[in-house]
Design a protein around this motif. Structure first.
Motif, PDB file in Angstrom:
ATOM      1  N   HIS A 197       0.856  -1.191   0.000  1.00  0.00           N
ATOM      2  CA  HIS A 197       0.000   0.000   0.000  1.00  0.00           C
ATOM      3  C   HIS A 197       0.890   1.239   0.000  1.00  0.00           C
ATOM      4  N   VAL A 198       0.813   2.027  -1.056  1.00  0.00           N
ATOM      5  CA  VAL A 198       1.590   3.262  -1.146  1.00  0.00           C
ATOM      6  C   VAL A 198       0.678   4.419  -0.743  1.00  0.00           C
ATOM      7  N   VAL A 199       1.102   5.187   0.258  1.00  0.00           N
ATOM      8  CA  VAL A 199       0.280   6.290   0.773  1.00  0.00           C
ATOM      9  C   VAL A 199       1.023   7.605   0.577  1.00  0.00           C
ATOM     10  N   VAL A 200       0.340   8.566  -0.045  1.00  0.00           N
ATOM     11  CA  VAL A 200       0.958   9.859  -0.389  1.00  0.00           C
ATOM     12  C   VAL A 200       0.027  11.001   0.012  1.00  0.00           C
ATOM     13  N   PRO A 201       0.408  11.857   0.965  1.00  0.00           N
ATOM     14  CA  PRO A 201      -0.382  13.052   1.248  1.00  0.00           C
ATOM     15  C   PRO A 201      -0.013  14.174   0.291  1.00  0.00           C
ATOM     16  N   ALA A 202      -0.989  15.005  -0.065  1.00  0.00           N
ATOM     17  CA  ALA A 202      -0.722  16.122  -0.982  1.00  0.00           C
ATOM     18  C   ALA A 202      -1.546  17.329  -0.578  1.00  0.00           C
ATOM     19  N   VAL A 260      -7.762   4.246   5.094  1.00  0.00           N
ATOM     20  CA  VAL A 260      -8.563   3.948   3.902  1.00  0.00           C
ATOM     21  C   VAL A 260      -7.951   2.787   3.112  1.00  0.00           C
ATOM     22  N   ALA A 261      -6.635   2.822   2.948  1.00  0.00           N
ATOM     23  CA  ALA A 261      -5.962   1.807   2.122  1.00  0.00           C
ATOM     24  C   ALA A 261      -6.069   0.411   2.718  1.00  0.00           C
ATOM     25  N   GLY A 310       0.507  -8.914   8.823  1.00  0.00           N
ATOM     26  CA  GLY A 310       1.932  -9.182   8.681  1.00  0.00           C
ATOM     27  C   GLY A 310       2.388  -9.323   7.246  1.00  0.00           C
ATOM     28  N   SER A 311       1.463  -9.599   6.333  1.00  0.00           N
ATOM     29  CA  SER A 311       1.817  -9.771   4.919  1.00  0.00           C
ATOM     30  C   SER A 311       1.483  -8.539   4.085  1.00  0.00           C
ATOM     31  N   HIS A 312       1.130  -7.443   4.757  1.00  0.00           N
ATOM     32  CA  HIS A 312       0.836  -6.179   4.081  1.00  0.00           C
ATOM     33  C   HIS A 312       1.889  -5.152   4.472  1.00  0.00           C
ATOM     34  N   TRP A 313       2.259  -4.313   3.529  1.00  0.00           N
ATOM     35  CA  TRP A 313       3.348  -3.346   3.738  1.00  0.00           C
ATOM     36  C   TRP A 313       2.894  -1.954   3.348  1.00  0.00           C
ATOM     37  N   LEU A 314       3.316  -0.944   4.121  1.00  0.00           N
ATOM     38  CA  LEU A 314       3.009   0.450   3.846  1.00  0.00           C
ATOM     39  C   LEU A 314       4.258   1.146   3.321  1.00  0.00           C
ATOM     40  N   HIS A 353      12.558  10.289   7.362  1.00  0.00           N
ATOM     41  CA  HIS A 353      11.749  11.084   6.434  1.00  0.00           C
ATOM     42  C   HIS A 353      10.456  10.334   6.131  1.00  0.00           C
ATOM     43  N   GLY A 354       9.326  10.983   6.390  1.00  0.00           N
ATOM     44  CA  GLY A 354       8.058  10.378   5.986  1.00  0.00           C
ATOM     45  C   GLY A 354       7.978  10.197   4.493  1.00  0.00           C
ATOM     46  N   ALA A 355       8.804  10.929   3.754  1.00  0.00           N
ATOM     47  CA  ALA A 355       8.832  10.833   2.296  1.00  0.00           C
ATOM     48  C   ALA A 355       9.493   9.556   1.805  1.00  0.00           C
ATOM     49  N   ASN A 356      10.148   8.828   2.699  1.00  0.00           N
ATOM     50  CA  ASN A 356      10.841   7.593   2.302  1.00  0.00           C
ATOM     51  C   ASN A 356      10.878   6.639   3.485  1.00  0.00           C
ATOM     52  N   LEU A 357       9.744   6.057   3.756  1.00  0.00           N
ATOM     53  CA  LEU A 357       9.567   5.235   4.958  1.00  0.00           C
ATOM     54  C   LEU A 357       8.670   4.046   4.645  1.00  0.00           C
TER      55      LEU A 357
END
Length: 244
Positions: free
Chosen positions: A14-19, A92-93, A103-107, A168-172
């Motif tokens: 799951h890729v999460v991006v705030p804008a 949401v994601a 355990g098998s899901h990644w953020l 960095h929340g931008a690369n975590l």
């Protein structure tokens, strides 16, 4: 003696991006994320990947840009707070993920002014399957947006190596089960990323600081979050001594 369970192999990313009003830089972010998702699907076709982009109080054309990408889920909020936006995006994601599957899901977390490398998600998947619960990557501002003296000062203050101390929340990246157990992102306007990482580390989870997870971000000196990355860059001058 209690047996230690092997790490759960990833099934979902799951890729999460705030804008917040990022129509100028958002196309680059969406393009590089599309490439990273495509590369993950090519190398690890059994992992499902989805991008959730949180439009936080956007008044520009960011929403229209996101709607052009069928594989990106737009979520609209009015928090005006990066910590709350990140947390909402994760909620949401992953809303329908059962507890036993976490355990098998990644953020994978980044920002709307960043350009991620093509192998960004693949590298995170490799680390996750090796048993890593959290990875902090490195971030570097665009060199063509900064004066040479400011860029040199920034590089003097940052360690672009394995074992670095930067957050960095931008690369975590973090395993969903670890994220939940550690309380997730707090709804704060600053350092929501640092708070999460500190709690995960204190829990005894397996954490890695990797220079292999490296991306570029905007070198602008006026950002969306007061006291954030852009503010730090704006304070840099040749000869100063700042930590960050």
């Amino acid at each position: 003696m209690t047996a230690v369970s092997p790490p759960a192999h990833l099934t979902h990313m799951h890729v999460v991006v705030p804008a917040n009003d990022e129509e100028e830089l958002l196309p680059r972010t969406l393009r590089t994320l599309h490439e990273a998702v495509a590369e993950l699907r090519r190398v690890r076709p059994r992992i499902t990947a989805r991008v959730t982009l949180v439009l936080d109080a956007c008044t520009d054309g960011s929403r229209e840009l996101v709607l052009r990408h069928r594989d990106v889920r737009p979520v609209e909020v009015t928090y005006r707070c990066v910590g709350a936006a990140r947390a909402h995006g994760v909620m949401v994601a992953t809303a329908h993920v059962p507890g036993w599957q976490r355990g098998s899901h990644w953020l994978a977390n980044t920002d709307a002014d960043c350009a991620v490398p093509r192998d960004w998600l693949v590298r995170q998947a490799i680390l996750a399957d090796a048993g890593v619960d959290l990875v902090t990557g490195t971030v570097e501002p665009d060199s063509d947006e900064l004066a040479p003296g400011v860029l040199a000062q920034w590089r003097a203050l940052h360690e672009l190596r394995d074992g670095h101390h930067h957050v960095h929340g931008a690369n975590l990246g973090v395993r969903l089960s670890t994220y939940v157990d550690s309380g997730g992102f707090e709804p704060t306007p600053l350092h929501e990323d640092l708070g999460l990482v500190e709690r995960v580390r204190a829990s005894g989870a397996t954490c890695v600081a990797s220079s292999a997870l490296h991306l570029r971000t905007s070198g602008r000196l006026r950002g969306r979050a007061p006291g954030g990355f852009a503010h730090f860059l704006s304070e840099l001058e040749p000869g100063t001594s700042l930590a960050g």
